[in-house]
Design a protein around this motif. Structure first.
Motif, PDB file in Angstrom:
ATOM      1  N   ARG A  66       5.361   1.676   5.148  1.00  0.00           N
ATOM      2  CA  ARG A  66       4.843   2.661   6.095  1.00  0.00           C
ATOM      3  C   ARG A  66       4.162   2.006   7.293  1.00  0.00           C
ATOM      4  NH1 ARG A  66       0.335   4.934   1.896  1.00  0.00           N
ATOM      5  NH2 ARG A  66      -1.521   3.917   2.719  1.00  0.00           N
ATOM      6  N   ASP A  67       3.978   0.683   7.251  1.00  0.00           N
ATOM      7  CA  ASP A  67       3.303  -0.008   8.350  1.00  0.00           C
ATOM      8  C   ASP A  67       4.074   0.111   9.656  1.00  0.00           C
ATOM      9  OD1 ASP A  67       1.311  -0.749   6.611  1.00  0.00           O
ATOM     10  OD2 ASP A  67       2.151  -2.737   6.207  1.00  0.00           O
ATOM     11  N   ASN A  68       5.408   0.053   9.578  1.00  0.00           N
ATOM     12  CA  ASN A  68       6.217   0.143  10.801  1.00  0.00           C
ATOM     13  C   ASN A  68       7.031   1.433  10.843  1.00  0.00           C
ATOM     14  OD1 ASN A  68       7.987  -0.416   8.765  1.00  0.00           O
ATOM     15  ND2 ASN A  68       8.795  -2.317   9.639  1.00  0.00           N
ATOM     16  N   TYR A  69       6.610   2.418  10.048  1.00  0.00           N
ATOM     17  CA  TYR A  69       7.396   3.642   9.936  1.00  0.00           C
ATOM     18  C   TYR A  69       7.462   4.405  11.255  1.00  0.00           C
ATOM     19  CZ  TYR A  69       9.193   8.068   8.269  1.00  0.00           C
ATOM     20  OH  TYR A  69       9.960   9.187   8.104  1.00  0.00           O
ATOM     21  N   ALA A  70       6.353   4.479  11.970  1.00  0.00           N
ATOM     22  CA  ALA A  70       6.342   5.237  13.222  1.00  0.00           C
ATOM     23  C   ALA A  70       7.365   4.678  14.208  1.00  0.00           C
ATOM     24  CB  ALA A  70       4.950   5.229  13.837  1.00  0.00           C
ATOM     25  N   ASP A  71       7.506   3.353  14.244  1.00  0.00           N
ATOM     26  CA  ASP A  71       8.487   2.751  15.153  1.00  0.00           C
ATOM     27  C   ASP A  71       9.903   3.189  14.802  1.00  0.00           C
ATOM     28  OD1 ASP A  71       6.513   1.340  16.528  1.00  0.00           O
ATOM     29  OD2 ASP A  71       6.616  -0.347  15.135  1.00  0.00           O
ATOM     30  N   THR A  72      10.187   3.307  13.513  1.00  0.00           N
ATOM     31  CA  THR A  72      11.518   3.710  13.073  1.00  0.00           C
ATOM     32  C   THR A  72      11.806   5.156  13.467  1.00  0.00           C
ATOM     33  OG1 THR A  72      11.270   2.205  11.188  1.00  0.00           O
ATOM     34  CG2 THR A  72      13.073   3.777  11.094  1.00  0.00           C
ATOM     35  N   VAL A  73      10.822   6.028  13.291  1.00  0.00           N
ATOM     36  CA  VAL A  73      11.005   7.425  13.688  1.00  0.00           C
ATOM     37  C   VAL A  73      11.196   7.525  15.204  1.00  0.00           C
ATOM     38  CG1 VAL A  73       9.888   9.691  13.810  1.00  0.00           C
ATOM     39  CG2 VAL A  73       9.797   8.367  11.687  1.00  0.00           C
ATOM     40  N   VAL A  74      10.454   6.729  15.948  1.00  0.00           N
ATOM     41  CA  VAL A  74      10.632   6.716  17.403  1.00  0.00           C
ATOM     42  C   VAL A  74      12.072   6.326  17.751  1.00  0.00           C
ATOM     43  CG1 VAL A  74       9.994   5.514  19.539  1.00  0.00           C
ATOM     44  CG2 VAL A  74       8.216   6.347  17.981  1.00  0.00           C
TER      45      VAL A  74
END
Length: 410
Positions: A66-74
């Motif tokens: 979940r640390d880089n999850y926001a980047d993936t959704v972006v």
């Protein structure tokens, strides 16, 4: 385990949609659903596509983190912009669900929202919602969410009774959801929802009344109340099968629903969907109304479902597989289906009949029209709307909504 995905035809690697999906788009609202699949623990009744840290350990590695999850959704939001091309519609609703979205830093949720704003723009007065576990937020977190553009928050309360929460494997303490409502108001949130569940094994009528009274007393402007559904494969289903806890029957569910309507109506709430009540029209969940009325939405995240112009598709379930696809420039879509005119007609009946506005009688087939006349005679449909050409459920009809819908879709 998380629920299974439906069957369907393969999704193109670039996510391209058939050209006909753009027809009439200007007249349909566009929304975004952002799925955050992480949970601290798994609730015993839950079969959503969610994962605890232990379930992800060694499965997908850093890609599932979940640390880089926001980047993936972006990345998927940017893919959506490419797929929808020059579609000029701004986004009218955004709903972040899960899982527990508020396990991510508030800044991460804000970055995902900012990407939607940058790629599509937000309509004036756009509704921006996130779900939240009461124990995963505090006043500072809520302040950060509000500053990031969120204006609606939905707290999972479920019950005010400790023994009921224990059966559901909910980790928050009674009283915390009510405190969260006050904290959200202080942070400047325009709209606040509390989610409740009735019919938990071991719950009494008085337990349910206490939960409703606690929810009402907290001062939200929206309450969702759902009958507990025991899904196969969940911990609760296994406990019931072993005889550890009893199964709640339909008569109990009906009694609890009547209590719900009585208590909420007396407190100034009005039903607008079978399981949802609001104090004003402005307090209704516009994002859910978008689902119920067949509008367009893009679902980003593992297992998320989307619908645009009669095409429905769904993403791969696992966070690692989801991130891998996007990192390779591929759509994370696992499959899709192209809805026929008949499919869409049936879905209109299935969904719109659950609304206080009902569905138009003109979309019923002859057998469904005859069933509607019988439902009217049986007191399941309101007379005045029927005379005006709409099928609207009475209170008794709401208790039997699934059966009425089955008859009307014939």
């Amino acid at each position: 385990m998380p629920s299974a995905l439906p069957d369907g035809e393969p999704m193109p690697e670039d996510g391209a949609l058939p050209g006909h999906t753009a027809a009439g788009a200007a007249g349909r609202p566009l929304g975004f659903y952002l799925h955050v699949p992480y949970c601290a623990t798994r609730c015993g009744y839950c079969d959503f596509n969610t994962y605890t840290a232990s379930e992800l350990r060694g499965s997908g590695g850093a890609l599932a983190s979940r640390d880089n999850y926001a980047d993936t959704v972006v990345d998927e939001i940017r893919l959506a912009r490419k797929v929808l091309g020059d579609d000029p519609r701004p986004v009218e609703t955004v709903f972040v669900g899960g899982g527990t979205p508020t396990l991510l830093p508030a800044a991460d949720l804000g970055r995902m929202l900012a990407a939607i704003r940058e790629e599509f723009g937000l309509a004036p007065g756009a509704e921006i919602t996130t779900e939240a576990n009461p124990e995963s937020v505090d006043p500072r977190y809520l302040d950060e969410l509000r500053a990031g553009g969120f204006n609606r928050v939905s707290f999972g309360m479920q019950s005010a009774r400790q023994h009921v929460l224990k059966i559901l494997d909910r980790t928050h303490t009674p009283g915390r959801p009510e405190a969260c409502v006050a904290e959200a108001r202080a942070a400047g949130f325009d709209h606040v929802n509390l989610d409740l569940i009735y019919g938990t094994p071991g719950e009494t009528d008085d337990d349910w009344r206490a939960s409703l009274d606690a929810a009402i007393g907290a001062g939200p402007d929206h309450v969702s109340a759902y009958a507990l559904i025991v899904e196969e494969g969940t911990q609760l289903a296994r406990r019931i099968r072993r005889g550890e806890v009893p199964m709640t029957d339909d008569d109990v569910h009906a009694d609890r629903y009547l209590i719900t309507e009585e208590r909420l109506a007396a407190a100034g709430f009005t039903w607008y969907e079978v399981s949802n009540w609001a104090t004003t029209d402005a307090a209704r969940c516009r994002h859910n109304e978008l689902y119920w009325t067949g509008a367009d939405w893009w679902g980003a995240g593992p297992g998320a479902h989307s619908h645009v112009g009669g095409v429905r598709w769904w993403n791969v379930k696992h966070p690692g597989a989801y991130a891998q696809a996007l990192s390779e420039g591929r759509s994370p879509g696992a499959g899709r289906e192209l809805l026929s005119a008949e499919d869409r007609r049936v879905e209109r009946i299935l969904l719109e009949l659950r609304l206080a506005d009902g569905c138009p009688l003109e979309i019923l087939a002859p057998a469904g029209a005859r069933a509607a006349a019988r439902a009217l005679a049986d007191g399941l449909l309101e007379a005045a709307p029927y005379e005006a050409g709409r099928a609207v459920l009475t209170l008794r009809g709401r208790l039997l909504a699934d059966a009425v819908v089955r008859d009307l879709v014939d």
